[in-house]
Write an enzyme that holds these catalytic residues in place. Structure first.
Site, PDB file in Angstrom:
ATOM      1  CD  GLN A  64      23.587  32.044   4.611  1.00 42.07           C
ATOM      2  OE1 GLN A  64      23.049  32.511   4.042  1.00 42.07           O
ATOM      3  NE2 GLN A  64      23.047  31.051   4.657  1.00 42.07           N
TER       4      GLN A  64
ATOM      5  CG  HIS B 268      24.195  37.171   7.496  1.00 38.89           C
ATOM      6  ND1 HIS B 268      23.180  36.403   6.330  1.00 38.89           N
ATOM      7  CD2 HIS B 268      25.527  37.158   7.527  1.00 38.89           C
ATOM      8  CE1 HIS B 268      24.545  36.090   5.145  1.00 38.89           C
ATOM      9  NE2 HIS B 268      25.314  36.580   6.267  1.00 38.89           N
TER      10      HIS B 268
ATOM     11  CE1 TYR C 181      16.637  43.363   8.760  1.00 35.85           C
ATOM     12  CE2 TYR C 181      16.273  45.544   7.764  1.00 35.85           C
ATOM     13  CZ  TYR C 181      16.936  44.232   7.829  1.00 35.85           C
ATOM     14  OH  TYR C 181      17.574  43.901   6.510  1.00 35.85           O
TER      15      TYR C 181
ATOM     16  CB  THR D 214      21.517  28.823   2.323  1.00 39.17           C
ATOM     17  OG1 THR D 214      21.530  29.133   1.755  1.00 39.17           O
ATOM     18  CG2 THR D 214      21.954  27.312   2.573  1.00 39.17           C
ATOM     19  CB  SER D 215      19.475  30.227  -2.369  1.00 33.59           C
ATOM     20  OG  SER D 215      19.468  31.520  -2.417  1.00 33.59           O
TER      21      SER D 215
ATOM     22  CB  CYS E 165      29.242  53.576  22.443  1.00 32.37           C
ATOM     23  SG  CYS E 165      27.503  53.426  22.727  1.00 32.37           S
TER      24      CYS E 165
ATOM     25  CG  ASP F 119      14.104  33.216  12.142  1.00 32.55           C
ATOM     26  OD1 ASP F 119      14.474  31.743  12.779  1.00 32.55           O
ATOM     27  OD2 ASP F 119      14.175  32.414  11.106  1.00 32.55           O
TER      28      ASP F 119
HETATM   29  N1  APR Z   1      12.718  23.490   3.197  1.00 30.66           N
HETATM   30  C1  APR Z   1      13.967  24.056   2.057  1.00 30.66           C
HETATM   31  N2  APR Z   1      14.565  24.305   1.897  1.00 30.66           N
HETATM   32  C2  APR Z   1      13.069  25.719   1.178  1.00 30.66           C
HETATM   33  C3  APR Z   1      11.582  25.453   1.822  1.00 30.66           C
HETATM   34  C4  APR Z   1      12.096  24.438   2.927  1.00 30.66           C
HETATM   35  N3  APR Z   1      10.483  24.343   2.997  1.00 30.66           N
HETATM   36  N4  APR Z   1      11.640  26.425   1.272  1.00 30.66           N
HETATM   37  C5  APR Z   1      12.256  27.186   0.577  1.00 30.66           C
HETATM   38  N5  APR Z   1      13.782  26.183   0.807  1.00 30.66           N
HETATM   39  C6  APR Z   1      15.157  26.821  -0.038  1.00 30.66           C
HETATM   40  C7  APR Z   1      15.177  27.442  -1.154  1.00 30.66           C
HETATM   41  O1  APR Z   1      14.345  26.812  -2.635  1.00 30.66           O
HETATM   42  C8  APR Z   1      15.685  27.843  -1.611  1.00 30.66           C
HETATM   43  O2  APR Z   1      16.852  27.471  -1.904  1.00 30.66           O
HETATM   44  O3  APR Z   1      15.445  27.962   0.726  1.00 30.66           O
HETATM   45  C9  APR Z   1      16.181  28.832   0.179  1.00 30.66           C
HETATM   46  C10 APR Z   1      15.562  29.994   0.203  1.00 30.66           C
HETATM   47  O4  APR Z   1      16.637  30.787  -0.244  1.00 30.66           O
HETATM   48  P1  APR Z   1      17.385  32.254  -0.051  1.00 30.66           P
HETATM   49  O5  APR Z   1      15.400  33.175  -0.171  1.00 30.66           O
HETATM   50  O6  APR Z   1      18.058  32.850  -0.628  1.00 30.66           O
HETATM   51  O7  APR Z   1      17.841  32.700   1.498  1.00 30.66           O
HETATM   52  P2  APR Z   1      19.040  32.698   1.917  1.00 30.66           P
HETATM   53  O8  APR Z   1      19.944  31.508   1.091  1.00 30.66           O
HETATM   54  O9  APR Z   1      18.925  32.157   3.374  1.00 30.66           O
HETATM   55  O10 APR Z   1      19.533  33.644   1.930  1.00 30.66           O
HETATM   56  C11 APR Z   1      20.940  34.722   1.864  1.00 30.66           C
HETATM   57  O11 APR Z   1      20.424  36.884   1.715  1.00 30.66           O
HETATM   58  O12 APR Z   1      19.267  38.077   1.607  1.00 30.66           O
HETATM   59  C12 APR Z   1      20.947  37.537   2.030  1.00 30.66           C
HETATM   60  O13 APR Z   1      21.470  38.789   4.230  1.00 30.66           O
HETATM   61  C13 APR Z   1      20.140  37.623   3.701  1.00 30.66           C
HETATM   62  O14 APR Z   1      21.244  35.789   4.995  1.00 30.66           O
HETATM   63  C14 APR Z   1      20.003  35.627   3.830  1.00 30.66           C
HETATM   64  C15 APR Z   1      21.124  36.133   2.437  1.00 30.66           C
END
Ligand code: APR
Length: 237
Positions: A88, A105, A50, A174-175, A116, A91
């Site tokens: 989520q 997160h 980290y 986000t995925s 503490c 950064d």
């Molecule tokens: N612009 C838009 N979307 C994008 C780009 C981009 N340039 N690059 C990648 N992506 C999309 C991908 O298609 C995917 O759907 O962003 C998503 C990233 O997915 P993850 O890597 O799974 O990230 P996230 O959904 O934020 O993960 C959720 O999982 O590991 C834990 O706590 C961690 O906060 C995180 C959580």
């Protein structure tokens, strides 16, 4: 309006997403660095991981998508329209763009004492090789203030309240596989909000009623927000 962002929005600034490269995050299995068990088992490895991620923040900057969201929030404030940005991401790119950000997160820029609960932020140049003792209570090992798998995300009550009231919900980069965040889209939709989703690929939680805008966040989010500006009643950005 509620906006939820994930790793994809920061990918265009050069920060690796989580589920790239065969499920590895910067070469590590998520279970080896992002669980309380990993911290118990090998605190030095987790601390180092980290602190290296944190050092990386000095080399990146907010991109057009982060900046457009901050501008949108300012326009909402001027027009007295409610706006919440939930991320989520751990950064600080939304913060540096000027957004008030709910980090569900946790944050790389903060560490916290497990005994503490004292928190410390803004320490530059933390040594990735040396664990830090708590200055308040002397506990020998402060941890990254990150919500790991199996832990409860921050700000959930506030987020739930916003989801109940929002007329528009936007999901960016986000995925849609990690809950509870992955459930916010359905929650807003089921309460009648208009839902807009940006990602490179269709996320796992996408529904035919959502408006899906594929593409890189830094390319598509500024115009997506410009379209939404008139819908939510804040006029031109
Ligand atoms: N612009 C838009 N979307 C994008 C780009 C981009 N340039 N690059 C990648 N992506 C999309 C991908 O298609 C995917 O759907 O962003 C998503 C990233 O997915 P993850 O890597 O799974 O990230 P996230 O959904 O934020 O993960 C959720 O999982 O590991 C834990 O706590 C961690 O906060 C995180 C959580």
């Amino acid at each position: 309006m509620v906006v939820l962002t994930g790793a994809g929005i920061s990918a265009d600034s050069g920060i690796a997403t989580f589920r790239d490269a065969g499920g590895l995050w910067e070469g590590h299995r998520v279970e080896d660095v992002a669980t309380p068990e990993a911290w118990e088992r090998n605190p030095r490895l987790v601390w180092r991981f980290y602190q290296l991620r944190r050092a990386q923040l000095r080399e990146v900057a907010p991109n057009a998508a982060h900046l457009a969201l901050a501008r949108f929030e300012q326009a909402c404030a001027r027009a007295d329209v409610g706006f919440e940005l939930v991320t989520q991401n751990v950064d600080d790119l939304h913060d540096r763009a000027g957004s008030r950000t709910w980090h569900m997160h946790g944050e790389l820029s903060q560490i916290r004492c497990e005994r503490c609960t004292a928190t410390v932020r803004g320490l530059d140049n933390l040594d990735p090789e040396t664990l830090l003792a708590c200055r308040q209570c002397g506990f020998p090992r402060m941890r990254p203030d990150i919500v790991w798998f199996g832990e409860v995300p921050y700000h959930l009550e506030r987020i739930e309240r916003s989801l109940r009231r929002c007329t528009h919900f936007v999901s960016i980069g986000t995925s849609g596989v990690v809950y509870p965040a992955a459930g916010f889209l359905a929650a807003a939709r089921s309460r009648g909000a208009a839902t807009v989703v940006n990602s490179l690929d269709e996320p796992a939680n996408l529904h035919p009623r959502d408006r899906f805008v594929p593409g890189r966040a830094s390319d598509v989010v500024p115009s997506l927000l410009a379209d939404l500006a008139s819908e939510v009643g804040i006029g031109d950005l």
